[in-house]
Scaffold this motif. Structure first.
Motif, PDB file in Angstrom:
ATOM      1  N   TYR A  38      37.653  -1.029  34.602  1.00  0.00           N
ATOM      2  CA  TYR A  38      36.460  -1.076  34.129  1.00  0.00           C
ATOM      3  C   TYR A  38      36.637  -2.892  33.360  1.00  0.00           C
ATOM      4  O   TYR A  38      37.727  -2.945  32.765  1.00  0.00           O
ATOM      5  CB  TYR A  38      35.887  -0.707  33.022  1.00  0.00           C
ATOM      6  N   ALA A  39      35.798  -3.878  33.858  1.00  0.00           N
ATOM      7  CA  ALA A  39      36.189  -5.197  33.226  1.00  0.00           C
ATOM      8  C   ALA A  39      34.616  -5.970  33.361  1.00  0.00           C
ATOM      9  O   ALA A  39      33.771  -5.670  34.106  1.00  0.00           O
ATOM     10  CB  ALA A  39      37.067  -5.893  33.917  1.00  0.00           C
ATOM     11  N   ASN A  40      34.659  -7.119  32.794  1.00  0.00           N
ATOM     12  CA  ASN A  40      33.558  -7.908  32.910  1.00  0.00           C
ATOM     13  C   ASN A  40      33.861  -9.083  33.713  1.00  0.00           C
ATOM     14  O   ASN A  40      34.477 -10.169  33.320  1.00  0.00           O
ATOM     15  CB  ASN A  40      33.138  -8.410  31.520  1.00  0.00           C
ATOM     16  N   PHE A  41      34.026  -8.664  35.047  1.00  0.00           N
ATOM     17  CA  PHE A  41      34.444  -9.773  36.204  1.00  0.00           C
ATOM     18  C   PHE A  41      33.445 -10.270  36.985  1.00  0.00           C
ATOM     19  O   PHE A  41      33.561 -11.282  37.706  1.00  0.00           O
ATOM     20  CB  PHE A  41      35.369  -9.253  37.013  1.00  0.00           C
ATOM     21  N   LEU A  42      32.116 -10.091  36.795  1.00  0.00           N
ATOM     22  CA  LEU A  42      31.117 -10.626  37.459  1.00  0.00           C
ATOM     23  C   LEU A  42      29.869 -10.873  36.574  1.00  0.00           C
ATOM     24  O   LEU A  42      29.410 -10.081  35.651  1.00  0.00           O
ATOM     25  CB  LEU A  42      30.721  -9.836  38.798  1.00  0.00           C
ATOM     26  N   PRO A  43      29.113 -12.157  36.709  1.00  0.00           N
ATOM     27  CA  PRO A  43      28.063 -12.237  35.890  1.00  0.00           C
ATOM     28  C   PRO A  43      26.678 -11.694  36.563  1.00  0.00           C
ATOM     29  O   PRO A  43      25.667 -12.267  36.906  1.00  0.00           O
ATOM     30  CB  PRO A  43      27.744 -13.725  35.877  1.00  0.00           C
ATOM     31  N   ASN A  44      26.895 -10.643  37.106  1.00  0.00           N
ATOM     32  CA  ASN A  44      25.996  -9.651  37.959  1.00  0.00           C
ATOM     33  C   ASN A  44      25.857  -8.172  37.364  1.00  0.00           C
ATOM     34  O   ASN A  44      26.899  -7.430  37.370  1.00  0.00           O
ATOM     35  CB  ASN A  44      26.543  -9.723  39.322  1.00  0.00           C
ATOM     36  N   TYR A  45      24.388  -7.937  36.913  1.00  0.00           N
ATOM     37  CA  TYR A  45      24.270  -6.531  36.425  1.00  0.00           C
ATOM     38  C   TYR A  45      23.030  -6.094  37.270  1.00  0.00           C
ATOM     39  O   TYR A  45      22.011  -6.799  36.884  1.00  0.00           O
ATOM     40  CB  TYR A  45      24.171  -6.654  35.070  1.00  0.00           C
ATOM     41  N   GLN A  46      23.118  -5.070  38.126  1.00  0.00           N
ATOM     42  CA  GLN A  46      21.876  -4.493  38.619  1.00  0.00           C
ATOM     43  C   GLN A  46      20.968  -3.723  37.958  1.00  0.00           C
ATOM     44  O   GLN A  46      20.024  -3.449  38.162  1.00  0.00           O
ATOM     45  CB  GLN A  46      22.464  -3.998  39.801  1.00  0.00           C
ATOM     46  N   HIS A  47      21.905  -3.329  36.621  1.00  0.00           N
ATOM     47  CA  HIS A  47      20.998  -1.885  35.787  1.00  0.00           C
ATOM     48  C   HIS A  47      21.331  -2.379  34.516  1.00  0.00           C
ATOM     49  O   HIS A  47      22.484  -2.772  34.086  1.00  0.00           O
ATOM     50  CB  HIS A  47      21.509  -0.710  36.191  1.00  0.00           C
ATOM     51  N   LEU A  48      20.202  -2.012  33.798  1.00  0.00           N
ATOM     52  CA  LEU A  48      20.594  -1.944  32.215  1.00  0.00           C
ATOM     53  C   LEU A  48      20.464  -0.307  31.722  1.00  0.00           C
ATOM     54  O   LEU A  48      19.529   0.317  32.282  1.00  0.00           O
ATOM     55  CB  LEU A  48      19.483  -2.522  31.552  1.00  0.00           C
ATOM     56  N   PHE A  49      21.553   0.013  30.924  1.00  0.00           N
ATOM     57  CA  PHE A  49      21.384   1.266  30.632  1.00  0.00           C
ATOM     58  C   PHE A  49      21.099   1.293  29.126  1.00  0.00           C
ATOM     59  O   PHE A  49      21.636   0.762  28.247  1.00  0.00           O
ATOM     60  CB  PHE A  49      22.884   1.796  30.716  1.00  0.00           C
ATOM     61  N   ILE A  50      19.682   2.116  28.706  1.00  0.00           N
ATOM     62  CA  ILE A  50      19.341   1.955  27.440  1.00  0.00           C
ATOM     63  C   ILE A  50      19.530   3.547  26.935  1.00  0.00           C
ATOM     64  O   ILE A  50      18.796   4.183  27.485  1.00  0.00           O
ATOM     65  CB  ILE A  50      17.799   1.532  27.313  1.00  0.00           C
ATOM     66  N   LYS A  51      20.247   3.632  25.792  1.00  0.00           N
ATOM     67  CA  LYS A  51      20.584   4.826  25.420  1.00  0.00           C
ATOM     68  C   LYS A  51      19.205   5.192  24.447  1.00  0.00           C
ATOM     69  O   LYS A  51      19.243   4.768  23.131  1.00  0.00           O
ATOM     70  CB  LYS A  51      21.874   5.257  24.590  1.00  0.00           C
ATOM     71  N   LEU A  52      18.543   6.261  24.695  1.00  0.00           N
ATOM     72  CA  LEU A  52      17.419   6.631  23.897  1.00  0.00           C
ATOM     73  C   LEU A  52      17.630   7.761  22.757  1.00  0.00           C
ATOM     74  O   LEU A  52      18.841   8.624  23.102  1.00  0.00           O
ATOM     75  CB  LEU A  52      16.183   7.024  24.528  1.00  0.00           C
ATOM     76  N   GLY A  53      16.965   7.785  21.549  1.00  0.00           N
ATOM     77  CA  GLY A  53      16.864   8.847  20.802  1.00  0.00           C
ATOM     78  C   GLY A  53      16.372   9.928  21.093  1.00  0.00           C
ATOM     79  O   GLY A  53      15.821  10.056  22.211  1.00  0.00           O
ATOM     80  N   ASP A  54      16.125  10.819  20.244  1.00  0.00           N
ATOM     81  CA  ASP A  54      15.464  12.195  20.546  1.00  0.00           C
ATOM     82  C   ASP A  54      13.840  12.074  20.104  1.00  0.00           C
ATOM     83  O   ASP A  54      13.106  13.226  20.176  1.00  0.00           O
ATOM     84  CB  ASP A  54      15.951  13.568  19.929  1.00  0.00           C
ATOM     85  N   VAL A  55      13.325  11.011  19.744  1.00  0.00           N
ATOM     86  CA  VAL A  55      11.872  10.775  19.027  1.00  0.00           C
ATOM     87  C   VAL A  55      11.128  10.510  20.573  1.00  0.00           C
ATOM     88  O   VAL A  55      11.526  10.958  21.556  1.00  0.00           O
ATOM     89  CB  VAL A  55      11.989   9.709  18.308  1.00  0.00           C
TER      90      VAL A  55
END
Length: 799
Positions: A615-632
């Motif tokens: 795992y590394a930050n080797f490309l300025p390329n992000y196809q997806h954003l992962f947003i961790k939600l709470g239980d509300v």
């Protein structure tokens, strides 16, 4: 004569409606299930057959032979197709599809759409295949750059009309490209493994300076058509010669082309990066076996019930023989009864299938239509079933009944079911339940494996992870600002970004290490491109070393975290702090320091083993954003994310999913298999129990006087019930003993398809066996209870 037989059949049905009803119902259920499964199997076998000369078409695959194993892909370098056409007279055409899996934003007037189902296609594509072109000339529509062909669905979606020839649209991005629609296709049939909504001219890529004769690229689905399929081996040899001439020796381990017959792609090819998830020949075999077994169970029911009720027809046979009937006439009569009942059941089955086919096809996501019932092969198969079941299930009862000696049966001395007939009937009951129990165990194992895959801890958080598509890198330049605004919401716990989702595509990165002697230059790891907060957001434990730190400048350029498998392949017992070299996409080697190690989390579907990765930050390329939600309130939070998205990326549509649902979608074929097997397993045991109910009815009727005598002599209700049930219970226990090893072998064979599989436990066999036993005893309990509580005076009065 036939009319006479027909009238006798009608009279028999009228006189014995219960017996006829059980037989017709069993046969109807069996033939209905058989026909349904046959149509599903035919649908699977029909994939891609609507094209002409499919036996001459082959796809060029490529295999990467690396230190961590061999990886085969359905795509290859763009140069192979043109080179083979030039080199070999045996190759008379080729066509290519490129750009698979890329999201594009299409602008029509001022409206924006996200599109994933598109390809860049050679100008020969529509001449090579037989997709139905409704408007335009198939030899010209993709000839020029900046031209496109739409399907009907795409035309209605983007323009609201099928009159799209000449209409223009724009593909957004760093280089905005204008296109004009030059052709309209009928929607691609569902039984095509090549699925798309839009074809863009591959000449557009050429006009932008992208080479289409590259020997090292891997991104083109390439199809060739041979003058004769026997030339396939010669083509494969020529491809290796072309590889040797045009690819550097040190790179030849990643260029190993071979061929897959076009007709085999759907059921026999399951490579990474297939255009759509393919089917499985194993599933076709399983379905075919279920169809045959369900039909067998239904046929056996008829044989058992017919021989069991022989007592009631013994005198009829005796009188007919005394009056001069020959044996062959009696055999013909009983066979005609069997065929007539089967014909009635077949007609009822066709009607039921016609009613249920559409909803059933929708449920299993297959395009099953009534036209399939009118296919001559299906009609012929139904005729064959009618004859085989009618004749096969009727021949033994016919021979058995016609063999009665009139002098004996007219004296009432024949005890039905004695001798070999009793043994044979019991053997058939055991056979029925062996099949049913194998299907029950198989169903349980498929369900357990599916639950295991859905619920197994993968080593990271997958629940409550909102996945937002970062199309065209819309958020990437403002990623940190966007993240900071998101986490200010009370129900957003963390935010991160990545190039690919677990189970999705990720690049293979070549690496060097002083601890590994690699003569072939094929040492590699899967590279997973993430931003700094990935590990904490996904709750991935760092078992050694530390996580990425945005306050440490070198972490964004020279730090990596490896999994245990990678450390093992790199021969690093204590990997943290060690340096390795990673080849970037420009072919340059970069030194990276290992700052941490994690367990072998499952970033691949569970059909595959865990591979070595970093795992590394080797490309300025992000196809997806992962947003961790709470239980509300998740809905309110999603609305907030959407509003923020509109503020940061107003030109890009907001699209989201949940990670756990995306992961479960990777197992859709297993889900489909589970559903079908469950339904037909219960149907099989239901048909078997129907026959058992009929047998119990005749058995208790024959023993009614014996029961009366036993009750007069003081037998209790429990003793009578035990007496009547023990024979059936013995048969089911015997079936369990026979079915268990067969079920173990078959389930173990199926589980070999998974790198991670559930254990085959004794509990599964016990539950399935006891379930079958309980169902069987409940089936016969009504008749045995009625016999046990009956008044013995009534039974003995007629003696």
């Amino acid at each position: 004569m036939l009319k006479n037989y027909f009238l006798i059949v009608l009279r028999t049905i009228r006189k014995n409606p219960g017996y006829a009803g059980v037989n017709i119902l069993g046969l109807t259920l069996g033939i209905t299930a058989f026909l349904m499964i046959v149509l599903v199997v035919r649908y699977e076998l029909s994939y891609d057959k609507f094209h002409s000369e499919t036996e001459k078409i082959f796809r060029i695959n490529n295999e990467l032979r690396l230190s961590s194993g061999n990886y085969k892909y359905p795509t290859t370098a763009s140069a192979f197709g043109p080179a083979l056409l030039n080199e070999m007279p045996e190759v008379n055409a080729f066509t290519r599809l490129g750009g698979a899996g890329q999201q594009i934003i299409i602008e029509v007037e001022t409206e924006l759409f996200k599109e994933e189902d598109h390809f860049f296609a050679d100008s020969t594509f529509l001449e090579f295949f037989n997709f139905q072109l409704l408007r335009g000339d198939r030899s010209e529509v993709l000839d020029n750059p900046n031209t496109a062909v739409f399907t009907e669905t795409a035309a209605m979606r983007y323009f609201g009309t099928l009159d799209v020839i000449g209409k223009e649209f724009k593909v957004k991005g760093n280089n905005e490209i204008n296109y004009v629609v030059t052709g309209l296709l009928k929607d691609v049939p569902q039984n095509s493994h090549i699925q798309f909504q839009i074809l863009l001219s591959i000449e557009t890529l050429r006009s932008l300076g992208n080479g289409l004769n590259n020997w090292n690229g891997q991104g083109f689905y390439t199809f060739i058509k041979l003058t004769d399929p026997i030339h396939a081996s010669k083509v494969m040899a020529t491809m290796l010669d072309l590889r040797d001439k045009n690819v550097n020796k040190e790179q030849q381990n990643i260029v190993n082309p071979d061929l897959t017959a076009f007709e085999d792609i759907h059921l026999k090819s399951n490579l990474r990066n297939e255009i759509v998830p393919n089917g499985s020949m194993d599933v076709v075999y399983i379905f075919s076996a279920i169809a045959v077994f369900v039909l067998l169970i239904a046929g056996i029911n008829y044989m058992n019930l017919a021989t069991a009720r022989s007592a009631r027809r013994a005198q009829e046979v005796g009188i007919r023989k005394v009056l001069g009937a020959y044996k062959k006439q009696l055999v013909s009569q009983f066979l005609s009864e069997s065929i007539m009942l089967t014909l009635i059941a077949t007609l009822l089955s066709v009607g039921i299938v016609a009613l249920l086919l559409g909803p059933f096809g929708t449920y299993i996501n297959k395009s099953l239509t009534l036209d399939m019932l009118l296919d001559l092969e299906v009609i012929g198969l139904l005729g064959g079933v009618l004859l085989i079941i009618g004749f096969g299930s009727g021949i033994y009862p016919a021979l058995f009944l016609s063999a009665f000696r009139p002098a004996i049966v007219l004296k009432g001395k024949l005890v039905p079911g004695m001798g070999s007939s009793g043994f044979f009937r019991k053997a058939l009951v055991v056979f029925q339940f062996v099949i049913s129990i194998v299907m029950m165990i198989g169903t349980t194992m498929v369900y357990n494996q599916l639950s295991f895959m859905k619920n197994k801890s993968l080593g990271f958080q997958k629940e409550n992870i909102l996945v937002v598509s970062n199309t065209n890198q819309a958020i990437t330049p403002q990623l940190n600002t966007f993240k900071n605004e998101l986490v200010s919401h009370p129900n957003v716990e963390a935010v991160t970004a990545t190039l690919s989702k677990p189970g999705g595509l990720r690049p293979i990165m070549f690496v060097k290490s002083e601890t590994v002697i690699d003569d072939e230059g094929g040492l590699n790891l899967a590279g997973i491109n993430i931003d700094f907060d990935y590990m904490s957001t996904m709750e991935i434990e760092i078992v050694d070393g530390r996580d990425f730190d945005s306050n440490t400048p070198t972490d964004s350029t020279a730090a990596i975290i490896v999994n245990r498998q990678a450390a093992r392949e790199l021969n690093l017992e204590d990997p943290v702090g060690k340096m390795i070299e990673v080849q970037n996409f420009q072919g340059q080697w970069e030194r990276k320091r290992i700052i941490g190690m994690i367990d072998n989390i499952n970033f691949e579907p569970l059909q595959r083993k865990t591979e070595s990765c970093f795992y590394a930050n080797f490309l300025p390329n992000y196809q997806h954003l992962f947003i961790k939600l709470g239980d509300v309130d998740a809905s309110e939070t999603i609305r907030h994310v959407e509003e923020l998205w509109a503020k940061f990326a107003p030109a890009q549509p907001f699209e989201y999913s949940f990670l756990d649902e995306d992961l479960n979608a990777l197992y859709s074929s297993e889900e489909e298999l589970s559903q079908i097997i469950i339904y037909f397993a219960f149907l099989a045991i239901g048909i078997a129990c129907l026959g058992l109910f009929g047998l119990a009815s005749f058995s208790t009727e024959q023993r009614v006087k014996e029961i009366g005598v036993r009750k007069v002599l003081g037998a209790s209700l429990g003793q009578v019930l035990f007496l009547l049930s023990k024979d059936f219970a013995t048969l089911i226990v015997l079936a369990i003993l026979i079915a268990s090893p067969a079920a173990y072998y078959l389930t173990n064979w199926w589980l070999q398809n998974f790198a991670f599989a559930v254990d085959i436990t004794v509990t599964t066999f016990l539950v399935a066996g006891l379930g079958a036993l309980v169902i069987a005893l409940l089936t016969v309990s009504y008749k045995t209870c009625m016999a046990a509580i009956s008044n013995p005076v009534k039974a003995l009065r007629s003696e």
